[in-house]
Design an enzyme around this catalytic site. Structure first.
Site: not given
Ligand code: CMC
Length: 428
Positions: A307, A364
């Site tokens: 998140h 989720d």
């Molecule tokens: N699986 C594997 N690796 C992950 C995941 C994941 N679900 N989420 C983040 N990471 C890794 C990412 O690859 C990165 O690694 P590194 O530092 O080595 O490059 C690190 O963790 C930070 O990730 P980020 O993409 O920079 O984080 P963000 O804050 O931009 O993204 C997120 C947040 C929710 C989009 C992401 O965690 C994700 O894609 N999760 C899966 C989709 C999901 O479950 N979304 C629902 C969110 S809750 C409901 C709502 O939207 O309110």
């Protein structure tokens, strides 16, 4: 504490005011920085940028705190009803008995949608994703209520626009589903409550009566409350930014529905179930998928994990995990993907990749398992999220208009070509 920070740049010192929220969070107010120094700030994905001041939701991602208008999510999820929470979020205070009765009666009275909606629905191919249908039909409310195009003409009209949207969204959602599966549309029954009415329109048919199970109504009520508001996320900020151009409430919320649809946001609940199904079909080996999620050459992510703001735990996920156990046992449902989800969660929470990056199950991860147990089809999960998030979108839109916020218009750093002369086609 100093009420400004200093920026030293090119031999000059710029004073940047500090603003502070009611929970002591602090921000640099850089709104005048460009005029004074020529500098803008850059922050792709707005990871560290506040776009507004808001009095609606307090969220502390490090401590796992979520409060609507000051009330802890845990108390609201346990003790309140979705319509009461909607009133709280939109108007700032819990309603008294009289206010709540009026709110319920007004919403119940407006659940019916214009018969011409059927013509619009018939225009969609039957395999249309219900999120696309939902956003289109929400925009089309502007055609049926043209006065909504001038949204702040009077407080009464704003109130009616809000009532109509909350009242009609479940009807539109259920009709989108009925249209998809080719069953006759069911009309709202105004002797039922908000959740019961939606369930009846989803699962009832003219030939077979359907009485919503109180266990299902209670679970749905809780899920909607848990999704009702979440400050400046992708869809909510979309609603605010669309509304900042003085577009109507319906147009702004329709944009929010589209922003919610993506699998990184609200679409994650559908993606989680699809992922768990795929793991099951592949022999149930959770570790294999953990390895895929960790592999930077593999685009696969563990859906329902991670998140932007929760870096300890998502308080909504805790409540939903417990609710999933309760609901499944009360309904006597034995869903093998719940076991896979628990195994996957346990494995991820002890894996350094997920621990180091502070990746925890989000709202989720378990919500889809409950929706499935309630009989909601997978491609309706994000529609359920939209129904829950509606009060939040409305409250944020209303707050933005009442505060007279300026049109949303970020800056950029240009990285393209410098000026060059046009070259005739024959010389290229
Ligand atoms: N699986 C594997 N690796 C992950 C995941 C994941 N679900 N989420 C983040 N990471 C890794 C990412 O690859 C990165 O690694 P590194 O530092 O080595 O490059 C690190 O963790 C930070 O990730 P980020 O993409 O920079 O984080 P963000 O804050 O931009 O993204 C997120 C947040 C929710 C989009 C992401 O965690 C994700 O894609 N999760 C899966 C989709 C999901 O479950 N979304 C629902 C969110 S809750 C409901 C709502 O939207 O309110």
């Amino acid at each position: 504490m100093s009420d400004f920070a200093e920026l030293h740049f090119n031999g000059e010192v710029y004073k940047i005011p500090i603003i502070e929220g009611t929970e002591n969070e602090k921000a640099l107010d850089i709104s005048k920085l460009r005029g004074e120094s020529g500098l803008i700030t850059i922050d792709p994905g707005y990871k560290n940028t506040g776009s507004t001041k808001s009095a609606i939701t307090f969220l502390d991602g490090e401590k796992g705190i979520l409060r609507y208008r000051g009330y802890p999510i845990e108390q609201l999820a346990e003790q309140s009803s979705f319509l009461e929470v909607a009133y709280l979020i939109i108007y700032g205070e819990l309603p008294n008995e009289e206010q709540l009765n009026k709110w319920r009666v007004d919403i119940t009275y407006h659940t019916l949608i214009h018969e011409d909606f059927k013509v619009l629905l018939e225009g969609f191919p039957s395999n249309s994703h219900p999120m696309g249908v939902l956003s289109s039909l929400v925009t089309s409310l502007t055609a049926f209520y043209p006065e909504s195009l001038d949204p702040v003409r009077s407080a009464d009209e704003v109130y009616m626009n809000i009532i109509r949207l909350i009242a009609k969204l479940p009807t539109i959602a259920a009709w989108a589903y009925k249209n998809e599966i080719g069953q006759p549309l069911m009309y709202p029954k105004n002797d039922l409550d908000y959740c019961g009415n939606f369930l009846k329109m989803m699962f009832g048919t003219p030939s077979e009566d359907y009485e919503p199970d109180p266990v299902i109504i209670k679970a749905l009520n809780k899920l909607l409350i848990l999704h009702a508001e979440h400050e400046q996320n992708c869809s909510t900020s979309t609603v605010r930014i669309v509304g900042s151009s003085h577009a109507s409430l319906y147009a702004s919320v329709s944009a929010g529905i589209n922003a919610l649809w993506g699998p990184l946001h609200g679409g994650a609940n559908q993606a989680v179930i699809e992922m768990l199904e795929a793991i099951r079909a592949d022999g149930g080996d959770a570790n294999k998928y953990l390895e895929k999620a960790k592999d930077k050459n593999d685009p696969f992510r563990l859906m329902g994990f991670g998140h932007r703001v929760y870096k300890n735990f998502d308080p909504r996920a805790r409540i939903i995990k417990k609710a999933a156990d309760d609901v499944l046992s009360k309904l006597g449902v034995n869903d093998p993907i719940l076991d896979i989800a628990k195994k996957l969660e346990a494995a991820a929470l002890s894996d350094p990749y997920f621990v180091d990056r502070k990746l925890y199950p989000n709202v989720d991860f378990y919500s889809g398992i409950i929706y499935r147990a309630l009989g909601i089809p997978t491609n309706m999960f994000t529609v359920m999220f939209a129904m829950g998030r509606l009060p939040g979108w409305i409250a944020q839109w209303k707050e933005m208009r009442e505060n007279g916020e300026p049109i949303g218009r970020p800056r950029q750093i240009y990285t393209g070509e410098n000026e060059r002369d046009y070259v005739e086609l024959s010389k290229r």
